[in-house]
Design a protein around this motif. Structure first.
Motif, PDB file in Angstrom:
ATOM      1  N   LYS A 132      31.948  12.440 -30.803  1.00  0.00           N
ATOM      2  CA  LYS A 132      33.018  13.565 -31.386  1.00  0.00           C
ATOM      3  C   LYS A 132      33.152  13.387 -32.478  1.00  0.00           C
ATOM      4  O   LYS A 132      32.590  12.530 -33.360  1.00  0.00           O
ATOM      5  N   ASN A 133      33.811  14.571 -33.185  1.00  0.00           N
ATOM      6  CA  ASN A 133      33.506  15.175 -34.825  1.00  0.00           C
ATOM      7  C   ASN A 133      34.989  13.946 -35.420  1.00  0.00           C
ATOM      8  O   ASN A 133      36.118  13.718 -34.534  1.00  0.00           O
ATOM      9  N   TYR A 168      37.708  14.335 -37.567  1.00  0.00           N
ATOM     10  CA  TYR A 168      38.667  15.557 -38.563  1.00  0.00           C
ATOM     11  C   TYR A 168      40.048  14.699 -38.838  1.00  0.00           C
ATOM     12  O   TYR A 168      40.624  14.327 -38.706  1.00  0.00           O
ATOM     13  N   THR A 177      29.155  14.995 -41.852  1.00  0.00           N
ATOM     14  CA  THR A 177      29.714  15.331 -41.127  1.00  0.00           C
ATOM     15  C   THR A 177      29.643  14.137 -40.391  1.00  0.00           C
ATOM     16  O   THR A 177      28.769  13.400 -40.478  1.00  0.00           O
ATOM     17  N   SER A 218      35.879  19.369 -37.346  1.00  0.00           N
ATOM     18  CA  SER A 218      35.272  18.703 -37.629  1.00  0.00           C
ATOM     19  C   SER A 218      35.309  18.606 -39.112  1.00  0.00           C
ATOM     20  O   SER A 218      35.522  20.133 -39.491  1.00  0.00           O
ATOM     21  N   LYS A 258      30.092  11.152 -37.213  1.00  0.00           N
ATOM     22  CA  LYS A 258      30.720  11.704 -35.493  1.00  0.00           C
ATOM     23  C   LYS A 258      31.041   9.862 -34.714  1.00  0.00           C
ATOM     24  O   LYS A 258      30.284   8.881 -35.466  1.00  0.00           O
TER      25      LYS A 258
END
Length: 500
Positions: free
Chosen positions: A437-438, A440, A430, A454, A432
């Motif tokens: 904040k992810n 996407y 993942t 995410s 960030k």
């Protein structure tokens, strides 16, 4: 770096890739047509990249354009990089003169004239350097580097709240140094892996100041950093980085290098591969208990598209003929030290030895080669551990968000710092931003920031400090010259490789 501070195409020359920025913050540019030189560049991109080739014997330099031609000046002060400058001679030879504030002036060897450039006029006829002759030098390099002191032959790393040159092999994320260039004043800052700024007194500061800014010089085929008081950064005492002397000796010389991916390797039964028992490579350590002995440096062999694994003791994996086991005992890689890696779309990899067989591990943990058919027992997961903070760079610029928007682009002159989190269960990452904040991937295949959603990504290493990033849709993230950053590439190529 891969191309900074290493031997050039002649063994007695050291070369760096740089940009020359004049007093109006415009970059020296070699145009693609007509061999013209000007200072029209607003940012450091392909046409603004020059190679400085230094002869350590007398510190003279030759300056080569991105088209491979040398900058030459004749007795009339005319400057060009035309077809006649494919070889270097005295007309292409310059001496570097440094100002008190760290800028460079280039003095032509034969005429003794200084090189200048404003807008369309690039000339070499000034007998004494003035404002139009001074240049700020920006290294064309990824900001995350390893810094090695020439005299101590040791690398800098974060230790006891200091940057200390004491590691024979730069190991783990604490050995990363972020080298930042500030276009406003042409100075550099050096940051530890936790984002603090190195001060000239050896302390690490939370904020940048005059004490944390250094100018860069080249001497004897290496780099030195001069602080605001005219003193040079050195490795003092146990190796602590701080300013000390007003003259350059070997103690004040450094080289910078790209960092290889250093990884935890996880077997099919969720055990970490380790050399804790000695030279035997075993997969028998708990997943969460990771030390230096559970970290391996992956070094790419471009000729064979294979990888060597280096342990923290400096020794390389080697496949043993006969028993087919793997040991970390080679001081230098041999043919048995290189392994092919199959990157699977489920977050796992297959590691194949020179015998064509895939590696697995016995119940005792011993890593050995099994068969030519890829089975569940051959599945490993590779987790990068020396990039908890990630900076991505494409051939067009850095990856970052559009101003005042949540969409990512890939042609920025300033980078965004990204956080990386790894899921041990499935082998995916993942990503960030610094605020948590992810990343996407939207329905349009563009990459956005999202607080609630995410996407999971797979990293595939594909060269020295290069990776491809596979998105959930099975496509690779790729970039375009106009900055578009999207998950649409079906294969790994120049546009889908990212320097990290």
């Amino acid at each position: 770096m891969a191309e900074n501070g290493v031997n050039g195409h002649q063994s007695n020359l050291l070369q760096w890739k740089v940009g020359f920025m004049n007093k109006k913050k415009k970059y020296l540019t070699a145009e693609s047509f007509g061999f013209k030189v000007n200072t029209s560049g607003a940012a450091l991109k392909k046409k603004q990249i020059w190679s400085i080739e230094q002869d350590p014997a007398d510190d003279s330099v030759y300056i080569r354009s991105c088209q491979g031609r040398y900058m030459t000046s004749d007795k009339y002060g005319k400057v060009s990089v035309d077809v006649e400058a494919e070889e270097k001679g005295l007309n292409e030879k310059y001496q570097v003169v440094y100002s008190a504030d760290g800028r460079w002036a280039l003095k032509q060897q034969i005429s003794g004239n200084y090189f200048r450039g404003l807008e369309e006029k690039v000339e070499c006829f000034d007998k004494n350097p003035g404002e139009e002759n001074w240049w700020c030098i920006q290294l064309y390099a990824h900001p995350q580097i390893h810094l090695r002191n020439v005299n101590r032959k040791r690398y800098a790393h974060l230790q006891d709240d200091e940057l200390v040159c004491s590691e024979l092999i730069p190991w783990g994320s604490d050995a990363l140094v972020v080298l930042d260039f500030d276009e406003d004043d042409g100075k550099y800052t050096l940051k530890s892996c936790d984002g603090r700024f190195l001060s000239c007194d050896g302390t690490l500061e939370n904020d940048a100041s005059e004490k944390t800014k250094f100018s860069m010089e080249v001497h004897c085929g290496a780099i030195s950093f001069k602080d605001c008081n005219g003193r040079y950064l050195s490795a003092v005492g146990k190796g602590t980085l701080k300013s000390k002397n007003t003259k350059v000796s070997k103690d004040e010389l450094f080289t910078i290098e790209d960092s290889h991916p250093q990884c935890q390797i996880i077997s099919h039964n969720d055990k970490s591969v380790s050399v804790k028992q000695g030279q035997d490579v075993t997969a028998n350590q708990p997943l969460e208990e990771i030390e230096d002995t559970e970290i391996f440096q992956m070094e790419y062999n471009k000729e064979s598209n294979t990888w060597a694994f280096r342990a923290c003791n400096g020794k390389y994996w080697s496949l043993q003929e006969g028993p087919g086991t793997v040991e970390a005992k080679q001081a230098e890689p041999t043919k048995n030290s290189f392994f092919n890696i199959d990157w699977n779309d489920n977050g796992t990899v297959g590691i194949q030895g020179v015998d064509g067989k895939y590696l697995s591990n016995k119940p005792t943990g011993i890593v050995y080669s099994t068969g030519t058919t890829f089975e569940d027992c051959n599945k490993f997961r590779i987790r990068i551990v020396n990039r908890p903070l990630l900076i991505l760079k494409s051939e067009f610029g850095y990856v970052g968000t559009k101003p005042k928007e949540n969409q990512y682009i890939c042609n920025k002159t300033k980078y965004d710092i990204l956080q990386v989190e790894y899921d041990n269960k499935n082998g995916f990452y993942t990503i960030k931003n610094k605020d948590g904040k992810n990343w996407y991937v939207g329905d349009d295949n563009m990459v956005y920031l999202d607080e609630s959603n995410s996407s999971k990504f797979q990293f595939q290493f594909c060269g020295l400090s290069m990776m491809a990033i596979r998105a959930p849709n099975g496509r690779y993230l790729c970039g375009e010259q106009n900055g578009l950053f999207k998950a649409t590439a079906e294969e790994i190529n120049a546009t889908s490789k990212w320097e990290f």
